[in-house]
Scaffold this active site. Structure first.
Site, PDB file in Angstrom:
ATOM      1  N   HIS A  99     -59.792 -47.010 -21.075  1.00 50.66           N
ATOM      2  CA  HIS A  99     -60.279 -45.635 -21.291  1.00 50.66           C
ATOM      3  C   HIS A  99     -61.807 -45.545 -21.205  1.00 50.66           C
ATOM      4  O   HIS A  99     -62.447 -44.833 -21.984  1.00 50.66           O
ATOM      5  CB  HIS A  99     -59.781 -45.082 -22.627  1.00 50.66           C
ATOM      6  N   ASN A 111     -51.917 -39.699 -25.308  1.00 49.20           N
ATOM      7  CA  ASN A 111     -52.031 -39.677 -23.851  1.00 49.20           C
ATOM      8  C   ASN A 111     -51.482 -38.354 -23.323  1.00 49.20           C
ATOM      9  O   ASN A 111     -50.954 -37.546 -24.086  1.00 49.20           O
ATOM     10  CB  ASN A 111     -51.236 -40.835 -23.238  1.00 49.20           C
ATOM     11  N   TYR A 134     -57.920 -50.389 -32.589  1.00 43.46           N
ATOM     12  CA  TYR A 134     -58.894 -49.369 -32.177  1.00 43.46           C
ATOM     13  C   TYR A 134     -60.137 -49.397 -33.062  1.00 43.46           C
ATOM     14  O   TYR A 134     -61.263 -49.388 -32.577  1.00 43.46           O
ATOM     15  CB  TYR A 134     -58.242 -47.976 -32.157  1.00 43.46           C
TER      16      TYR A 134
END
Ligand code: NDP
Length: 500
Positions: free
Chosen positions: A55, A127, A337
Protein backbone atom coordinates in the site's frame (compact mmCIF):
# COMPACT_ATOMS: atom_id res chain seq x y z
CA UNK A 1 11.14 46.96 5.01
CA UNK A 2 9.35 43.85 3.66
CA UNK A 3 6.34 42.55 5.59
CA UNK A 4 7.15 38.97 4.54
CA UNK A 5 8.16 36.64 7.39
CA UNK A 6 11.87 36.17 8.03
CA UNK A 7 13.40 32.89 6.84
CA UNK A 8 15.04 31.19 9.81
CA UNK A 9 17.17 28.15 10.56
CA UNK A 10 15.34 25.33 12.31
CA UNK A 11 16.78 26.82 15.50
CA UNK A 12 14.94 30.07 14.78
CA UNK A 13 17.86 32.34 13.84
CA UNK A 14 17.42 34.60 10.78
CA UNK A 15 19.05 33.38 7.55
CA UNK A 16 21.01 36.22 5.93
CA UNK A 17 21.34 34.70 2.45
CA UNK A 18 19.44 31.73 0.98
CA UNK A 19 20.83 32.12 -2.58
CA UNK A 20 24.64 32.03 -2.30
CA UNK A 21 26.71 29.57 -0.30
CA UNK A 22 29.53 30.80 1.93
CA UNK A 23 32.81 30.33 0.06
CA UNK A 24 36.46 31.16 0.45
CA UNK A 25 36.88 33.53 -2.44
CA UNK A 26 34.42 34.02 -5.27
CA UNK A 27 35.46 30.78 -6.96
CA UNK A 28 35.07 28.58 -3.85
CA UNK A 29 35.46 26.14 -2.09
CA UNK A 30 32.54 26.27 0.37
CA UNK A 31 33.16 26.64 4.09
CA UNK A 32 32.11 23.95 6.57
CA UNK A 33 30.75 26.74 8.72
CA UNK A 34 27.96 27.37 6.16
CA UNK A 35 25.55 25.58 8.47
CA UNK A 36 22.47 26.61 6.48
CA UNK A 37 23.88 24.85 3.41
CA UNK A 38 24.70 21.73 5.43
CA UNK A 39 21.28 21.74 7.05
CA UNK A 40 19.52 22.03 3.69
CA UNK A 41 21.49 19.09 2.26
CA UNK A 42 21.11 17.00 5.43
CA UNK A 43 17.36 17.58 5.49
CA UNK A 44 17.03 16.62 1.86
CA UNK A 45 18.81 13.34 2.59
CA UNK A 46 16.21 12.60 5.23
CA UNK A 47 13.02 13.63 3.40
CA UNK A 48 11.72 10.09 2.96
CA UNK A 49 10.42 7.79 5.64
CA UNK A 50 10.60 4.06 4.77
CA UNK A 51 8.09 3.30 2.07
CA UNK A 52 5.23 1.03 3.11
CA UNK A 53 6.02 -2.57 2.06
CA UNK A 54 2.42 -2.82 0.85
CA UNK A 55 0.00 0.00 0.00
CA UNK A 56 2.86 2.41 -0.78
CA UNK A 57 0.99 4.49 -3.38
CA UNK A 58 -1.96 6.30 -1.85
CA UNK A 59 -4.47 9.12 -2.10
CA UNK A 60 -6.51 10.50 0.76
CA UNK A 61 -8.73 13.20 2.18
CA UNK A 62 -10.50 14.29 5.34
CA UNK A 63 -14.23 14.01 5.89
CA UNK A 64 -17.09 13.17 8.19
CA UNK A 65 -19.03 10.09 9.28
CA UNK A 66 -22.69 10.83 10.06
CA UNK A 67 -24.84 8.18 11.71
CA UNK A 68 -28.52 8.17 10.87
CA UNK A 69 -29.58 4.60 11.67
CA UNK A 70 -30.11 3.15 15.14
CA UNK A 71 -27.87 0.22 16.04
CA UNK A 72 -27.69 1.10 19.75
CA UNK A 73 -28.98 -2.36 20.66
CA UNK A 74 -25.83 -3.89 19.15
CA UNK A 75 -23.08 -1.45 20.15
CA UNK A 76 -22.36 1.12 22.83
CA UNK A 77 -19.78 2.90 20.59
CA UNK A 78 -20.63 6.59 20.93
CA UNK A 79 -19.56 7.35 17.35
CA UNK A 80 -22.19 4.89 16.07
CA UNK A 81 -25.18 6.26 17.97
CA UNK A 82 -27.98 8.02 16.01
CA UNK A 83 -27.03 11.60 15.15
CA UNK A 84 -23.29 11.16 15.86
CA UNK A 85 -20.91 13.06 13.60
CA UNK A 86 -17.24 12.10 13.64
CA UNK A 87 -14.33 13.72 11.79
CA UNK A 88 -12.35 11.18 9.81
CA UNK A 89 -9.53 10.59 7.36
CA UNK A 90 -9.48 8.18 4.40
CA UNK A 91 -6.45 6.83 2.56
CA UNK A 92 -6.91 4.72 -0.56
CA UNK A 93 -4.03 2.85 -2.16
CA UNK A 94 -2.84 0.15 -4.49
CA UNK A 95 -1.25 -2.86 -2.82
CA UNK A 96 1.75 -3.92 -4.86
CA UNK A 97 3.13 -0.83 -6.59
CA UNK A 98 5.82 1.35 -5.07
CA UNK A 99 5.23 4.98 -4.08
CA UNK A 100 5.77 6.15 -7.67
CA UNK A 101 3.59 3.49 -9.32
CA UNK A 102 0.91 4.51 -11.80
CA UNK A 103 -2.52 4.84 -10.22
CA UNK A 104 -4.62 3.08 -12.88
CA UNK A 105 -3.13 -0.40 -12.45
CA UNK A 106 -5.14 -3.57 -11.93
CA UNK A 107 -4.75 -4.24 -8.22
CA UNK A 108 -6.80 -4.44 -5.04
CA UNK A 109 -7.36 -0.96 -3.55
CA UNK A 110 -6.76 -0.24 0.11
CA UNK A 111 -9.66 1.56 1.80
CA UNK A 112 -8.26 2.74 5.15
CA UNK A 113 -10.34 4.91 7.47
CA UNK A 114 -9.51 6.68 10.71
CA UNK A 115 -12.39 8.01 12.79
CA UNK A 116 -11.36 10.57 15.44
CA UNK A 117 -13.99 9.67 18.06
CA UNK A 118 -14.42 11.14 21.55
CA UNK A 119 -13.36 7.73 22.92
CA UNK A 120 -10.14 7.41 20.91
CA UNK A 121 -9.28 6.68 17.30
CA UNK A 122 -11.17 3.90 15.57
CA UNK A 123 -9.47 2.63 12.41
CA UNK A 124 -11.06 0.40 9.79
CA UNK A 125 -8.29 -0.74 7.49
CA UNK A 126 -10.13 -2.45 4.66
CA UNK A 127 -10.04 -2.90 0.92
CA UNK A 128 -12.37 -2.31 -2.03
CA UNK A 129 -13.11 -6.03 -1.91
CA UNK A 130 -15.00 -7.91 0.81
CA UNK A 131 -12.50 -10.81 0.89
CA UNK A 132 -8.75 -11.43 0.69
CA UNK A 133 -6.32 -13.84 -1.00
CA UNK A 134 -5.35 -15.79 2.12
CA UNK A 135 -7.08 -16.69 5.36
CA UNK A 136 -4.07 -17.58 7.49
CA UNK A 137 -1.47 -14.90 8.36
CA UNK A 138 1.24 -17.56 8.02
CA UNK A 139 0.73 -17.17 4.27
CA UNK A 140 0.76 -13.37 4.14
CA UNK A 141 4.51 -12.65 3.74
CA UNK A 142 4.79 -15.37 1.06
CA UNK A 143 1.78 -14.00 -0.79
CA UNK A 144 3.13 -10.45 -0.75
CA UNK A 145 6.52 -11.66 -2.00
CA UNK A 146 4.75 -12.98 -5.11
CA UNK A 147 3.21 -9.58 -5.73
CA UNK A 148 6.44 -7.62 -5.38
CA UNK A 149 9.62 -7.79 -7.45
CA UNK A 150 11.54 -11.00 -8.14
CA UNK A 151 14.77 -10.89 -6.11
CA UNK A 152 16.96 -11.62 -9.14
CA UNK A 153 15.24 -9.93 -12.08
CA UNK A 154 13.82 -7.07 -9.97
CA UNK A 155 10.66 -7.36 -12.07
CA UNK A 156 7.18 -8.56 -11.19
CA UNK A 157 6.65 -12.23 -11.86
CA UNK A 158 3.29 -13.56 -13.11
CA UNK A 159 4.81 -17.02 -12.77
CA UNK A 160 5.27 -16.51 -9.03
CA UNK A 161 1.77 -15.02 -8.69
CA UNK A 162 0.00 -17.89 -10.46
CA UNK A 163 2.23 -20.52 -8.88
CA UNK A 164 1.19 -19.27 -5.44
CA UNK A 165 -2.48 -18.75 -6.36
CA UNK A 166 -2.83 -22.13 -8.04
CA UNK A 167 -1.36 -23.80 -4.94
CA UNK A 168 -3.67 -21.75 -2.67
CA UNK A 169 -7.28 -22.29 -3.76
CA UNK A 170 -8.53 -20.00 -0.98
CA UNK A 171 -7.25 -17.13 -3.17
CA UNK A 172 -9.76 -17.92 -5.95
CA UNK A 173 -12.49 -15.62 -4.64
CA UNK A 174 -10.23 -12.56 -4.47
CA UNK A 175 -8.45 -13.43 -7.74
CA UNK A 176 -11.84 -13.51 -9.47
CA UNK A 177 -12.77 -10.06 -8.10
CA UNK A 178 -9.31 -8.70 -9.01
CA UNK A 179 -9.61 -9.91 -12.60
CA UNK A 180 -13.25 -8.78 -12.93
CA UNK A 181 -14.39 -5.24 -13.75
CA UNK A 182 -14.13 -4.18 -10.10
CA UNK A 183 -10.40 -4.99 -10.13
CA UNK A 184 -9.65 -1.72 -11.94
CA UNK A 185 -11.82 1.19 -10.68
CA UNK A 186 -11.42 4.55 -12.46
CA UNK A 187 -10.73 6.40 -9.19
CA UNK A 188 -11.30 6.07 -5.44
CA UNK A 189 -14.76 7.65 -5.58
CA UNK A 190 -16.29 5.02 -7.86
CA UNK A 191 -15.63 1.95 -5.75
CA UNK A 192 -17.02 0.36 -2.61
CA UNK A 193 -15.06 -0.14 0.58
CA UNK A 194 -15.29 -3.11 2.92
CA UNK A 195 -13.99 -3.61 6.45
CA UNK A 196 -13.46 -7.15 5.10
CA UNK A 197 -12.68 -8.74 8.49
CA UNK A 198 -15.36 -9.76 10.89
CA UNK A 199 -15.32 -7.49 13.94
CA UNK A 200 -17.58 -7.54 16.98
CA UNK A 201 -20.06 -5.14 18.46
CA UNK A 202 -20.94 -5.22 22.14
CA UNK A 203 -23.63 -3.33 23.97
CA UNK A 204 -24.20 -1.98 27.46
CA UNK A 205 -25.68 -5.30 28.53
CA UNK A 206 -22.41 -7.04 27.60
CA UNK A 207 -23.95 -8.89 24.64
CA UNK A 208 -21.69 -9.58 21.66
CA UNK A 209 -22.62 -9.56 17.98
CA UNK A 210 -20.37 -10.18 15.00
CA UNK A 211 -20.29 -7.40 12.42
CA UNK A 212 -19.06 -6.67 8.91
CA UNK A 213 -18.76 -3.09 7.59
CA UNK A 214 -19.59 -1.99 4.03
CA UNK A 215 -19.18 1.40 2.36
CA UNK A 216 -21.28 1.58 -0.81
CA UNK A 217 -20.28 4.25 -3.28
CA UNK A 218 -22.99 6.83 -3.98
CA UNK A 219 -21.11 7.84 -7.14
CA UNK A 220 -21.78 4.45 -8.75
CA UNK A 221 -19.24 1.87 -9.86
CA UNK A 222 -16.95 2.85 -12.75
CA UNK A 223 -14.09 0.76 -14.08
CA UNK A 224 -11.45 0.78 -16.77
CA UNK A 225 -10.78 -2.07 -19.13
CA UNK A 226 -7.08 -2.98 -19.38
CA UNK A 227 -6.90 -1.13 -22.70
CA UNK A 228 -8.49 2.03 -21.25
CA UNK A 229 -6.12 1.93 -18.29
CA UNK A 230 -3.11 1.54 -20.59
CA UNK A 231 -4.26 4.67 -22.39
CA UNK A 232 -4.74 6.60 -19.12
CA UNK A 233 -1.35 5.54 -17.75
CA UNK A 234 0.20 6.67 -21.04
CA UNK A 235 -1.21 10.13 -20.36
CA UNK A 236 -0.85 10.40 -16.58
CA UNK A 237 0.43 8.22 -13.78
CA UNK A 238 -1.50 10.25 -11.17
CA UNK A 239 -5.08 9.80 -12.38
CA UNK A 240 -6.46 8.94 -8.92
CA UNK A 241 -4.78 11.87 -7.20
CA UNK A 242 -6.02 14.20 -9.93
CA UNK A 243 -9.58 12.90 -9.62
CA UNK A 244 -9.83 12.79 -5.82
CA UNK A 245 -7.85 15.94 -4.99
CA UNK A 246 -9.21 17.86 -8.00
CA UNK A 247 -12.81 16.86 -7.28
CA UNK A 248 -12.71 17.88 -3.62
CA UNK A 249 -10.93 21.10 -4.58
CA UNK A 250 -13.91 21.91 -6.84
CA UNK A 251 -16.41 21.14 -4.07
CA UNK A 252 -17.40 17.71 -5.36
CA UNK A 253 -17.56 15.68 -2.16
CA UNK A 254 -17.76 11.90 -2.65
CA UNK A 255 -20.08 9.93 -0.38
CA UNK A 256 -20.51 6.34 0.66
CA UNK A 257 -23.55 4.76 2.30
CA UNK A 258 -22.35 2.97 5.42
CA UNK A 259 -23.84 -0.45 6.10
CA UNK A 260 -23.33 -3.21 8.62
CA UNK A 261 -24.19 -6.89 8.58
CA UNK A 262 -24.93 -8.21 12.05
CA UNK A 263 -24.63 -11.83 13.17
CA UNK A 264 -25.77 -12.93 16.65
CA UNK A 265 -22.82 -14.35 18.56
CA UNK A 266 -23.98 -17.98 18.66
CA UNK A 267 -24.82 -18.10 14.94
CA UNK A 268 -21.07 -18.36 14.34
CA UNK A 269 -21.26 -21.95 15.53
CA UNK A 270 -23.84 -22.98 12.96
CA UNK A 271 -23.05 -21.21 9.67
CA UNK A 272 -21.91 -23.61 6.93
CA UNK A 273 -18.87 -21.40 6.34
CA UNK A 274 -16.46 -20.05 8.93
CA UNK A 275 -17.71 -16.48 9.50
CA UNK A 276 -14.19 -15.47 10.58
CA UNK A 277 -12.62 -16.64 7.31
CA UNK A 278 -11.35 -13.61 5.37
CA UNK A 279 -11.82 -15.42 2.04
CA UNK A 280 -15.60 -15.60 2.61
CA UNK A 281 -18.49 -13.13 2.64
CA UNK A 282 -21.68 -13.41 4.64
CA UNK A 283 -24.45 -13.86 2.05
CA UNK A 284 -26.80 -10.89 2.09
CA UNK A 285 -29.80 -13.21 2.07
CA UNK A 286 -28.69 -14.56 5.47
CA UNK A 287 -27.39 -11.34 7.03
CA UNK A 288 -28.95 -8.38 5.22
CA UNK A 289 -26.96 -5.14 5.16
CA UNK A 290 -28.42 -2.40 7.40
CA UNK A 291 -27.94 1.26 6.42
CA UNK A 292 -26.43 3.19 9.32
CA UNK A 293 -25.19 6.45 7.85
CA UNK A 294 -23.07 8.29 5.32
CA UNK A 295 -19.35 8.93 4.98
CA UNK A 296 -18.37 12.06 3.05
CA UNK A 297 -14.90 13.27 2.04
CA UNK A 298 -14.86 17.06 1.95
CA UNK A 299 -11.39 18.44 2.74
CA UNK A 300 -8.05 17.96 1.03
CA UNK A 301 -4.86 17.66 3.02
CA UNK A 302 -2.83 20.86 3.25
CA UNK A 303 0.34 18.81 3.06
CA UNK A 304 0.39 15.37 1.45
CA UNK A 305 3.38 14.06 3.40
CA UNK A 306 2.19 15.27 6.80
CA UNK A 307 -1.42 14.09 6.48
CA UNK A 308 -1.52 11.22 3.98
CA UNK A 309 1.97 9.65 3.86
CA UNK A 310 2.33 9.98 7.63
CA UNK A 311 -1.17 8.65 8.30
CA UNK A 312 -0.84 5.43 10.28
CA UNK A 313 -3.89 3.16 10.21
CA UNK A 314 -4.11 0.02 12.30
CA UNK A 315 -6.96 -2.42 12.97
CA UNK A 316 -5.68 -2.47 16.57
CA UNK A 317 -7.43 0.90 17.03
CA UNK A 318 -10.91 0.12 18.32
CA UNK A 319 -13.15 1.93 20.78
CA UNK A 320 -15.54 0.66 23.50
CA UNK A 321 -18.48 -1.09 21.81
CA UNK A 322 -16.30 -2.44 18.98
CA UNK A 323 -14.07 -5.50 19.33
CA UNK A 324 -11.98 -7.91 17.30
CA UNK A 325 -13.00 -11.42 16.28
CA UNK A 326 -11.24 -14.79 16.01
CA UNK A 327 -10.37 -13.95 12.36
CA UNK A 328 -6.73 -15.10 12.21
CA UNK A 329 -5.79 -12.48 9.62
CA UNK A 330 -7.28 -9.71 11.76
CA UNK A 331 -5.37 -10.92 14.79
CA UNK A 332 -2.09 -10.81 12.89
CA UNK A 333 -2.84 -7.36 11.49
CA UNK A 334 -3.64 -6.05 14.98
CA UNK A 335 0.05 -6.64 15.69
CA UNK A 336 1.63 -6.09 12.27
CA UNK A 337 0.13 -2.75 11.26
CA UNK A 338 1.01 -0.90 14.46
CA UNK A 339 4.45 -2.51 14.30
CA UNK A 340 4.95 -1.32 10.72
CA UNK A 341 4.25 2.24 11.87
CA UNK A 342 6.67 1.99 14.80
CA UNK A 343 9.30 0.99 12.22
CA UNK A 344 8.27 3.46 9.54
CA UNK A 345 7.43 6.58 11.57
CA UNK A 346 8.89 6.01 15.01
CA UNK A 347 7.87 4.49 18.31
CA UNK A 348 5.46 7.30 19.20
CA UNK A 349 3.94 7.64 15.70
CA UNK A 350 0.61 8.52 17.30
CA UNK A 351 2.02 11.90 18.35
CA UNK A 352 2.14 12.95 14.68
CA UNK A 353 -0.81 15.36 14.37
CA UNK A 354 -2.73 13.33 11.75
CA UNK A 355 -2.53 10.28 14.00
CA UNK A 356 -3.24 12.04 17.28
CA UNK A 357 -6.57 11.26 18.88
CA UNK A 358 -8.79 14.32 19.32
CA UNK A 359 -9.44 13.33 22.93
CA UNK A 360 -6.69 13.62 25.55
CA UNK A 361 -4.38 10.63 25.89
CA UNK A 362 -2.95 9.48 29.22
CA UNK A 363 -0.40 6.69 29.28
CA UNK A 364 2.83 5.61 30.95
CA UNK A 365 4.87 4.77 27.82
CA UNK A 366 8.23 6.55 27.99
CA UNK A 367 10.86 8.11 25.81
CA UNK A 368 11.92 6.84 22.39
CA UNK A 369 11.57 8.21 18.87
CA UNK A 370 8.86 10.76 18.09
CA UNK A 371 7.95 11.44 21.72
CA UNK A 372 7.43 14.98 20.55
CA UNK A 373 4.64 16.10 22.83
CA UNK A 374 6.78 15.91 25.91
CA UNK A 375 7.43 13.32 28.57
CA UNK A 376 4.91 10.95 30.00
CA UNK A 377 1.24 11.54 29.33
CA UNK A 378 -0.08 11.28 32.88
CA UNK A 379 -0.43 14.95 33.80
CA UNK A 380 1.86 14.53 36.83
CA UNK A 381 5.68 14.17 36.66
CA UNK A 382 5.66 11.86 39.70
CA UNK A 383 3.15 9.54 38.06
CA UNK A 384 5.61 7.68 35.82
CA UNK A 385 4.69 4.15 36.98
CA UNK A 386 1.46 2.39 37.80
CA UNK A 387 -0.07 1.61 40.31
CA UNK A 388 0.76 4.84 42.12
CA UNK A 389 -0.65 6.90 44.96
CA UNK A 390 -0.20 10.25 43.23
CA UNK A 391 -3.46 10.31 41.29
CA UNK A 392 -2.02 9.04 38.00
CA UNK A 393 -4.42 7.73 35.34
CA UNK A 394 -6.15 4.42 36.15
CA UNK A 395 -7.98 1.80 34.14
CA UNK A 396 -11.68 1.96 33.32
CA UNK A 397 -13.23 -1.53 33.72
CA UNK A 398 -16.34 -0.47 31.79
CA UNK A 399 -14.18 -0.42 28.65
CA UNK A 400 -13.56 -4.19 28.91
CA UNK A 401 -15.40 -6.11 26.22
CA UNK A 402 -17.43 -9.17 27.22
CA UNK A 403 -15.61 -12.53 27.44
CA UNK A 404 -14.88 -14.18 24.10
CA UNK A 405 -16.16 -17.75 23.90
CA UNK A 406 -13.39 -19.96 22.50
CA UNK A 407 -13.84 -23.65 21.67
CA UNK A 408 -11.25 -26.28 20.84
CA UNK A 409 -7.72 -27.36 21.63
CA UNK A 410 -4.65 -25.35 20.71
CA UNK A 411 -3.21 -26.91 17.57
CA UNK A 412 -2.13 -26.07 14.03
CA UNK A 413 -5.40 -26.79 12.22
CA UNK A 414 -5.13 -27.36 8.47
CA UNK A 415 -7.17 -24.43 7.18
CA UNK A 416 -7.59 -26.06 3.75
CA UNK A 417 -9.47 -29.08 5.11
CA UNK A 418 -13.26 -28.78 5.17
CA UNK A 419 -13.31 -25.36 3.51
CA UNK A 420 -15.36 -24.79 0.38
CA UNK A 421 -13.18 -22.47 -1.67
CA UNK A 422 -15.45 -22.60 -4.71
CA UNK A 423 -19.14 -22.09 -3.76
CA UNK A 424 -18.98 -18.35 -3.08
CA UNK A 425 -16.91 -17.83 -6.22
CA UNK A 426 -19.66 -19.60 -8.18
CA UNK A 427 -22.20 -17.22 -6.62
CA UNK A 428 -20.08 -14.28 -7.78
CA UNK A 429 -19.51 -15.73 -11.25
CA UNK A 430 -23.27 -16.12 -11.62
CA UNK A 431 -23.72 -12.38 -10.90
CA UNK A 432 -21.60 -11.46 -13.94
CA UNK A 433 -23.36 -10.75 -17.25
CA UNK A 434 -21.89 -12.05 -20.51
CA UNK A 435 -19.78 -8.92 -21.07
CA UNK A 436 -18.31 -9.09 -17.55
CA UNK A 437 -17.53 -12.78 -18.03
CA UNK A 438 -15.72 -12.25 -21.31
CA UNK A 439 -13.67 -9.38 -19.84
CA UNK A 440 -12.85 -11.61 -16.83
CA UNK A 441 -11.60 -14.37 -19.16
CA UNK A 442 -9.54 -11.92 -21.22
CA UNK A 443 -8.02 -10.23 -18.17
CA UNK A 444 -6.98 -13.58 -16.72
CA UNK A 445 -5.59 -14.80 -20.04
CA UNK A 446 -3.52 -11.61 -20.32
CA UNK A 447 -2.27 -11.87 -16.75
CA UNK A 448 -1.28 -15.53 -17.31
CA UNK A 449 0.66 -14.71 -20.44
CA UNK A 450 4.03 -16.45 -20.50
CA UNK A 451 3.61 -18.58 -17.37
CA UNK A 452 4.54 -22.30 -17.52
CA UNK A 453 1.72 -24.54 -18.83
CA UNK A 454 1.85 -26.73 -15.72
CA UNK A 455 0.95 -23.76 -13.51
CA UNK A 456 -1.75 -22.60 -15.94
CA UNK A 457 -3.30 -26.10 -15.95
CA UNK A 458 -3.35 -26.21 -12.15
CA UNK A 459 -5.14 -22.85 -12.05
CA UNK A 460 -7.57 -23.77 -14.86
CA UNK A 461 -8.64 -26.81 -12.82
CA UNK A 462 -9.72 -24.42 -10.05
CA UNK A 463 -11.72 -22.30 -12.52
CA UNK A 464 -13.40 -25.52 -13.78
CA UNK A 465 -14.51 -26.32 -10.24
CA UNK A 466 -16.14 -22.88 -9.92
CA UNK A 467 -18.06 -23.30 -13.17
CA UNK A 468 -17.23 -25.19 -16.38
CA UNK A 469 -17.86 -21.96 -18.31
CA UNK A 470 -15.16 -20.23 -16.23
CA UNK A 471 -12.35 -22.66 -17.08
CA UNK A 472 -13.42 -22.98 -20.71
CA UNK A 473 -13.77 -19.22 -21.07
CA UNK A 474 -10.22 -18.65 -19.85
CA UNK A 475 -8.91 -21.47 -22.10
CA UNK A 476 -10.54 -19.90 -25.16
CA UNK A 477 -9.24 -16.44 -24.24
CA UNK A 478 -5.73 -17.89 -23.90
CA UNK A 479 -6.01 -19.48 -27.34
CA UNK A 480 -7.17 -16.18 -28.82
CA UNK A 481 -4.20 -14.49 -27.21
CA UNK A 482 -1.65 -17.02 -28.46
CA UNK A 483 -1.22 -15.26 -31.78
CA UNK A 484 -0.36 -12.11 -29.83
CA UNK A 485 2.15 -13.73 -27.44
CA UNK A 486 5.54 -12.04 -27.36
CA UNK A 487 8.22 -13.96 -29.31
CA UNK A 488 10.24 -14.40 -26.10
CA UNK A 489 8.33 -15.73 -23.11
CA UNK A 490 8.35 -12.94 -20.52
CA UNK A 491 7.87 -14.30 -17.03
CA UNK A 492 8.71 -11.24 -14.97
CA UNK A 493 6.23 -8.52 -15.74
CA UNK A 494 3.07 -7.08 -14.25
CA UNK A 495 -0.39 -8.29 -15.27
CA UNK A 496 -0.81 -4.84 -16.79
CA UNK A 497 2.34 -5.13 -18.89
CA UNK A 498 1.41 -8.64 -19.88
CA UNK A 499 -1.80 -7.33 -21.41
CA UNK A 500 0.10 -5.14 -23.82
P1 NDP B 1 -26.07 -10.85 -3.32
O1 NDP B 1 -26.49 -10.89 -4.72
O2 NDP B 1 -27.07 -10.55 -2.31
O3 NDP B 1 -24.85 -9.84 -3.10
C1 NDP B 1 -24.41 -9.18 -4.13
C2 NDP B 1 -23.26 -8.37 -3.71
O4 NDP B 1 -22.32 -8.52 -4.74
C3 NDP B 1 -23.61 -6.91 -3.59
O5 NDP B 1 -22.93 -6.35 -2.48
C4 NDP B 1 -23.05 -6.28 -4.85
O6 NDP B 1 -22.41 -5.08 -4.61
C5 NDP B 1 -21.99 -7.26 -5.25
N1 NDP B 1 -21.92 -7.38 -6.70
C6 NDP B 1 -22.92 -7.28 -7.58
N2 NDP B 1 -22.44 -7.41 -8.83
C7 NDP B 1 -21.12 -7.55 -8.70
C8 NDP B 1 -20.08 -7.69 -9.63
N3 NDP B 1 -20.32 -7.70 -10.94
N4 NDP B 1 -18.83 -7.80 -9.18
C9 NDP B 1 -18.58 -7.80 -7.87
N5 NDP B 1 -19.52 -7.66 -6.93
C10 NDP B 1 -20.78 -7.55 -7.36
O7 NDP B 1 -25.37 -12.24 -3.07
P2 NDP B 1 -24.47 -12.77 -1.90
O8 NDP B 1 -24.50 -11.92 -0.70
O9 NDP B 1 -24.84 -14.20 -1.73
O10 NDP B 1 -23.05 -12.69 -2.57
C11 NDP B 1 -22.80 -13.30 -3.82
C12 NDP B 1 -21.42 -12.99 -4.19
O11 NDP B 1 -21.31 -11.58 -4.33
C13 NDP B 1 -20.40 -13.36 -3.10
O12 NDP B 1 -19.94 -14.68 -3.23
C14 NDP B 1 -19.33 -12.35 -3.31
O13 NDP B 1 -18.40 -12.84 -4.26
C15 NDP B 1 -20.04 -11.15 -3.89
N6 NDP B 1 -20.20 -10.08 -2.90
C16 NDP B 1 -20.87 -10.34 -1.75
C17 NDP B 1 -20.87 -9.40 -0.75
C18 NDP B 1 -21.50 -9.71 0.56
O14 NDP B 1 -21.18 -9.02 1.53
N7 NDP B 1 -22.38 -10.68 0.64
C19 NDP B 1 -20.22 -8.09 -0.92
C20 NDP B 1 -19.65 -7.90 -2.23
C21 NDP B 1 -19.61 -8.90 -3.15
P3 NDP B 1 -23.13 -3.67 -4.95
O15 NDP B 1 -24.28 -3.56 -4.05
O16 NDP B 1 -22.11 -2.66 -4.71
O17 NDP B 1 -23.49 -3.74 -6.41
Amino acid sequence: MSDRPTLTTTAGAPVPDNQNSWTAGERGPVLLQDYQLIEKLAHQNRERVPERVVHAKGWGAHGTLKITGDISKYTKAKCLQPGAETPMLARFSTVAGEAGAADAERDVRGFALKFYTDEGNWDLVGNNTPVFFVRDPYKFPDFIHTQKRHPKTNMRSPTAMWDFWSLSPESLHQVTILMSDRGLPVDPMHMNGYGSHTFSFWNDAGERYWVKFHFKTQQGHKHYTNEEADHIIGKTRESYQEALFGGIDKGEFPRWTVQVQIMPELDAEKTSYNPFDLTKVWPHSEYPPIDIGVMELNRNAENYFAEIENAAFSPSNIVPGIGYSPDKMLQARVFAYADAHRHRLGTHYETIPVNRPKNEVHHYHRDGQMNVYGGIKTGNPDAYYEPNSVNGPVEQPAAQEPPLRIHGDADRYNHRIGNDDYGQVTALFNLFDDGEKSRLFANIAAAMSGIPQEIADRQLAHFDRVHPDYGNGVRKARETMTGREPAISVTSNTPQQAAE
